[in-house]
Motif scaffolding. Structure first.
Motif, PDB file in Angstrom:
ATOM      1  N   LEU A 155      43.958 -63.151  61.125  1.00 13.78           N
ATOM      2  CA  LEU A 155      44.522 -61.891  61.619  1.00 13.78           C
ATOM      3  C   LEU A 155      44.523 -61.877  63.145  1.00 13.78           C
ATOM      4  CD1 LEU A 155      42.939 -59.226  59.230  1.00 13.78           C
ATOM      5  CD2 LEU A 155      44.869 -60.776  58.856  1.00 13.78           C
ATOM      6  N   GLU A 156      43.480 -62.403  63.750  1.00 10.75           N
ATOM      7  CA  GLU A 156      43.420 -62.476  65.200  1.00 10.75           C
ATOM      8  C   GLU A 156      44.522 -63.375  65.743  1.00 10.75           C
ATOM      9  OE1 GLU A 156      39.476 -63.881  65.827  1.00 10.75           O
ATOM     10  OE2 GLU A 156      38.575 -61.879  65.758  1.00 10.75           O
ATOM     11  N   VAL A 157      44.759 -64.506  65.061  1.00  5.95           N
ATOM     12  CA  VAL A 157      45.790 -65.443  65.510  1.00  5.95           C
ATOM     13  C   VAL A 157      47.168 -64.811  65.369  1.00  5.95           C
ATOM     14  CG1 VAL A 157      46.799 -67.724  65.177  1.00  5.95           C
ATOM     15  CG2 VAL A 157      44.335 -67.397  64.877  1.00  5.95           C
ATOM     16  N   VAL A 158      47.416 -64.150  64.234  1.00  5.82           N
ATOM     17  CA  VAL A 158      48.698 -63.489  64.018  1.00  5.82           C
ATOM     18  C   VAL A 158      48.929 -62.411  65.072  1.00  5.82           C
ATOM     19  CG1 VAL A 158      49.971 -61.954  62.470  1.00  5.82           C
ATOM     20  CG2 VAL A 158      48.857 -63.988  61.563  1.00  5.82           C
ATOM     21  N   ASP A 184      34.993 -56.642  60.454  1.00  2.35           N
ATOM     22  CA  ASP A 184      35.652 -57.823  61.015  1.00  2.35           C
ATOM     23  C   ASP A 184      37.170 -57.664  61.041  1.00  2.35           C
ATOM     24  OD1 ASP A 184      33.208 -59.014  61.387  1.00  2.35           O
ATOM     25  OD2 ASP A 184      33.308 -60.275  59.598  1.00  2.35           O
ATOM     26  N   ASP A 185      37.749 -57.214  59.926  1.00  6.57           N
ATOM     27  CA  ASP A 185      39.206 -57.033  59.880  1.00  6.57           C
ATOM     28  C   ASP A 185      39.649 -55.983  60.888  1.00  6.57           C
ATOM     29  OD1 ASP A 185      39.160 -58.826  57.758  1.00  6.57           O
ATOM     30  OD2 ASP A 185      39.213 -57.237  56.234  1.00  6.57           O
ATOM     31  N   ALA A 186      38.932 -54.872  60.914  1.00  6.38           N
ATOM     32  CA  ALA A 186      39.302 -53.777  61.808  1.00  6.38           C
ATOM     33  C   ALA A 186      39.245 -54.212  63.268  1.00  6.38           C
ATOM     34  CB  ALA A 186      38.380 -52.580  61.569  1.00  6.38           C
ATOM     35  N   LEU A 187      38.226 -54.971  63.639  1.00  3.76           N
ATOM     36  CA  LEU A 187      38.096 -55.411  65.020  1.00  3.76           C
ATOM     37  C   LEU A 187      39.156 -56.447  65.377  1.00  3.76           C
ATOM     38  CD1 LEU A 187      34.204 -55.641  65.318  1.00  3.76           C
ATOM     39  CD2 LEU A 187      35.721 -53.816  66.108  1.00  3.76           C
ATOM     40  N   LEU A 201      45.463 -50.289  54.969  1.00  7.56           N
ATOM     41  CA  LEU A 201      44.253 -51.069  54.716  1.00  7.56           C
ATOM     42  C   LEU A 201      43.640 -50.640  53.383  1.00  7.56           C
ATOM     43  CD1 LEU A 201      42.556 -50.996  58.251  1.00  7.56           C
ATOM     44  CD2 LEU A 201      43.690 -52.944  57.173  1.00  7.56           C
ATOM     45  N   LEU A 202      44.313 -50.885  52.304  1.00  9.44           N
ATOM     46  CA  LEU A 202      43.784 -50.483  51.001  1.00  9.44           C
ATOM     47  C   LEU A 202      42.567 -51.323  50.632  1.00  9.44           C
ATOM     48  CD1 LEU A 202      47.056 -50.053  48.903  1.00  9.44           C
ATOM     49  CD2 LEU A 202      45.896 -48.403  50.359  1.00  9.44           C
ATOM     50  N   GLY A 203      41.513 -50.624  50.184  1.00  9.67           N
ATOM     51  CA  GLY A 203      40.334 -51.314  49.675  1.00  9.67           C
ATOM     52  C   GLY A 203      39.561 -52.091  50.719  1.00  9.67           C
ATOM     53  N   ASN A 204      39.639 -51.696  51.991  1.00 13.12           N
ATOM     54  CA  ASN A 204      38.942 -52.428  53.037  1.00 13.12           C
ATOM     55  C   ASN A 204      37.495 -51.969  53.160  1.00 13.12           C
ATOM     56  OD1 ASN A 204      38.373 -53.194  56.136  1.00 13.12           O
ATOM     57  ND2 ASN A 204      40.082 -54.427  55.351  1.00 13.12           N
ATOM     58  N   LYS A 205      36.645 -52.827  53.714  1.00 11.12           N
ATOM     59  CA  LYS A 205      35.213 -52.548  53.839  1.00 11.12           C
ATOM     60  C   LYS A 205      34.837 -51.938  55.189  1.00 11.12           C
ATOM     61  CE  LYS A 205      34.184 -54.449  49.840  1.00 11.12           C
ATOM     62  NZ  LYS A 205      33.680 -53.631  48.713  1.00 11.12           N
ATOM     63  N   LEU A 206      35.844 -51.529  55.980  1.00  7.65           N
ATOM     64  CA  LEU A 206      35.526 -51.011  57.307  1.00  7.65           C
ATOM     65  C   LEU A 206      34.717 -49.717  57.238  1.00  7.65           C
ATOM     66  CD1 LEU A 206      38.580 -49.355  59.110  1.00  7.65           C
ATOM     67  CD2 LEU A 206      38.336 -49.448  56.633  1.00  7.65           C
ATOM     68  N   THR A 207      33.985 -49.466  58.305  1.00  2.56           N
ATOM     69  CA  THR A 207      33.213 -48.228  58.451  1.00  2.56           C
ATOM     70  C   THR A 207      33.846 -47.388  59.556  1.00  2.56           C
ATOM     71  OG1 THR A 207      31.715 -49.110  60.136  1.00  2.56           O
ATOM     72  CG2 THR A 207      31.136 -49.519  57.823  1.00  2.56           C
ATOM     73  N   ASN A 208      33.205 -46.275  59.871  1.00  2.00           N
ATOM     74  CA  ASN A 208      33.724 -45.417  60.935  1.00  2.00           C
ATOM     75  C   ASN A 208      33.804 -46.139  62.277  1.00  2.00           C
ATOM     76  OD1 ASN A 208      33.448 -43.537  58.853  1.00  2.00           O
ATOM     77  ND2 ASN A 208      32.934 -41.899  60.273  1.00  2.00           N
ATOM     78  N   ASP A 209      32.905 -47.091  62.531  1.00  2.00           N
ATOM     79  CA  ASP A 209      32.954 -47.848  63.779  1.00  2.00           C
ATOM     80  C   ASP A 209      34.248 -48.650  63.867  1.00  2.00           C
ATOM     81  OD1 ASP A 209      30.504 -46.878  64.589  1.00  2.00           O
ATOM     82  OD2 ASP A 209      29.382 -48.597  63.805  1.00  2.00           O
ATOM     83  N   GLY A 210      34.627 -49.304  62.777  1.00  2.00           N
ATOM     84  CA  GLY A 210      35.871 -50.059  62.761  1.00  2.00           C
ATOM     85  C   GLY A 210      37.080 -49.165  62.913  1.00  2.00           C
ATOM     86  N   LEU A 211      37.047 -48.007  62.270  1.00  2.00           N
ATOM     87  CA  LEU A 211      38.152 -47.067  62.383  1.00  2.00           C
ATOM     88  C   LEU A 211      38.302 -46.580  63.820  1.00  2.00           C
ATOM     89  CD1 LEU A 211      40.355 -45.278  61.176  1.00  2.00           C
ATOM     90  CD2 LEU A 211      38.569 -43.613  60.565  1.00  2.00           C
ATOM     91  N   ARG A 212      37.192 -46.273  64.476  1.00  2.00           N
ATOM     92  CA  ARG A 212      37.264 -45.822  65.861  1.00  2.00           C
ATOM     93  C   ARG A 212      37.862 -46.899  66.756  1.00  2.00           C
ATOM     94  NH1 ARG A 212      32.428 -42.950  64.581  1.00  2.00           N
ATOM     95  NH2 ARG A 212      31.165 -44.806  65.003  1.00  2.00           N
ATOM     96  N   ALA A 213      37.520 -48.157  66.502  1.00  2.00           N
ATOM     97  CA  ALA A 213      38.077 -49.256  67.299  1.00  2.00           C
ATOM     98  C   ALA A 213      39.594 -49.315  67.149  1.00  2.00           C
ATOM     99  CB  ALA A 213      37.439 -50.576  66.880  1.00  2.00           C
ATOM    100  N   ILE A 214      40.080 -49.136  65.925  1.00  2.00           N
ATOM    101  CA  ILE A 214      41.526 -49.149  65.685  1.00  2.00           C
ATOM    102  C   ILE A 214      42.199 -47.996  66.412  1.00  2.00           C
ATOM    103  CG2 ILE A 214      43.292 -48.797  63.915  1.00  2.00           C
ATOM    104  CD1 ILE A 214      41.505 -50.394  61.996  1.00  2.00           C
ATOM    105  N   LEU A 215      41.625 -46.812  66.312  1.00  2.00           N
ATOM    106  CA  LEU A 215      42.215 -45.644  66.973  1.00  2.00           C
ATOM    107  C   LEU A 215      42.197 -45.792  68.491  1.00  2.00           C
ATOM    108  CD1 LEU A 215      40.696 -42.802  64.761  1.00  2.00           C
ATOM    109  CD2 LEU A 215      43.037 -43.702  64.689  1.00  2.00           C
ATOM    110  N   ASP A 216      41.155 -46.429  69.015  1.00  2.00           N
ATOM    111  CA  ASP A 216      41.048 -46.618  70.461  1.00  2.00           C
ATOM    112  C   ASP A 216      42.051 -47.646  70.978  1.00  2.00           C
ATOM    113  OD1 ASP A 216      38.985 -44.798  70.665  1.00  2.00           O
ATOM    114  OD2 ASP A 216      37.393 -46.320  70.618  1.00  2.00           O
ATOM    115  N   ARG A 217      42.284 -48.711  70.203  1.00  2.00           N
ATOM    116  CA  ARG A 217      43.046 -49.853  70.715  1.00  2.00           C
ATOM    117  C   ARG A 217      44.479 -49.916  70.220  1.00  2.00           C
ATOM    118  NH1 ARG A 217      39.549 -53.842  72.399  1.00  2.00           N
ATOM    119  NH2 ARG A 217      41.412 -54.737  73.394  1.00  2.00           N
TER     120      ARG A 217
END
Length: 314
Positions: A155-158, A184-187, A201-217
């Motif tokens: 995902l990082e490479v893509v 990991d996926d969220a970051l 992101l259906l069925g992902n293991k992210l937490t609120n920390d990962g969600l905040r990173a997505i919203l920030d970036r």
């Protein structure tokens, strides 16, 4: 009085007499498998349209898992043939079940203008295989990866290789047991996919920390689908931020209303010795050797009347 223009009883329509643009519109509603095994054999006119590279700008190789007919086809060879027919005009392709590293390389080597790519149930495409072709997708705008076995690394490479990416769907099955958390996926998304407008992101293991990173970036995000992401706690600031910022928001408990996504919700697990991974005891329908044609039915050109006719296998 019955109009004489009506088709006489017992007589069918002559499909060869349809205007080419009407025929092309009909064929565009079919999948590549239906075109290659059936539609191109209707008549010479249809056959010629099926050879037109513009017919293959979109290649839909989606497979109905409940339809047993496809097990008689060599789907990878059929997909390669469809890519060849596009003559480099391919912009949109769906690959189900039969995808491999070699096939993905063939597709991207043959078509540098792909804007949309969908991979589903492609367990034979590896992290390395996806990473290796990412640089060959500079125009990619829409990527869906559903029920595959990729880690966050490709995902990082893509994200780094596809600066025009606007829509990303990364869907997995949700297992309530064992309970796992991973951002990991969220970051990876937050770190490289800054131009996203739509994220699923259906069925992902992210937490609120990962969600905040997505919203920030990902400042341009308009729609966000978090169904079955049950590690999220959206009753506080994170939930309010999503509601205020995201135009179209799907929450973890929202129903799955798309028939293609029903297998994302698996609420049980196994810890027995026969299944040490603690994944559910799932009997997969297909083995690697089930995608071969039956004996005597090779997928090859037929010299008769310059037709490369595919055998009737159903």
């Amino acid at each position: 009085m019955v109009s004489s223009s009506r088709t006489a009883p017992g007589r069918g329509r002559n499909w060869a007499e349809l205007p080419d643009d009407v025929t092309a519109s009909i064929l565009s509603r079919l999948g590549a498998i239906e075109i290659l095994t059936s539609a191109q054999m209707v008549c010479v006119t249809w056959r010629n349209i099926c050879k037109d590279p513009l017919t293959w700008r979109t290649i839909d190789m989606r497979v109905d898992l409940d339809d047993q007919r496809h097990i008689h086809h060599d789907l990878e060879k059929m997909c390669r043939d469809a890519v060849d027919r596009s003559s480099g005009n391919l912009i949109d392709i769906n690959v189900d079940i039969f995808g491999t590293d070699e096939l993905l390389k063939y597709i991207t080597d043959s078509s540098m203008g792909i804007k949309r790519l969908r991979l589903a149930h492609c367990y034979d495409i590896t992290n390395e295989g996806l990473s290796a072709v990412a640089s060959k997708l500079p125009l990619l705008e829409d990527l869906e990866i559903s029920y595959c076995s990729f880690s966050h690394e490709p995902l990082e490479v893509v994200g780094a290789s596809c600066p025009l990416l606007k829509t990303f769907k990364f869907n997995n099955r949700w297992y309530r047991w064992p309970r796992e958390e991973s951002n990991d996926d969220a970051l990876a998304i937050a770190g490289t996919m800054h131009e996203l407008r739509h994220l699923q992101l259906l069925g992902n293991k992210l937490t609120n920390d990962g969600l905040r990173a997505i919203l920030d970036r990902c400042p341009h995000l308009e729609s966000l689908d978090l169904r079955r992401c049950f590690n999220l706690k959206l009753g506080g600031k994170s939930g309010r931020r999503c509601a205020e910022r995201i135009k179209k928001l799907r929450l973890p408990d929202d129903p799955i209303d798309n028939s293609e996504l029903v297998d994302t919700d698996i609420d049980y697990g196994s810890n027995d010795e026969d299944n040490p991974s603690a994944f559910p005891d799932v009997d997969y329908m297909f083995d690697d050797d089930e995608y071969e044609f039956s004996s005597g039915n090779d997928y090859e050109d037929n010299d008769m009347d310059d037709y490369d006719v595919y055998p009737w296998l159903f």
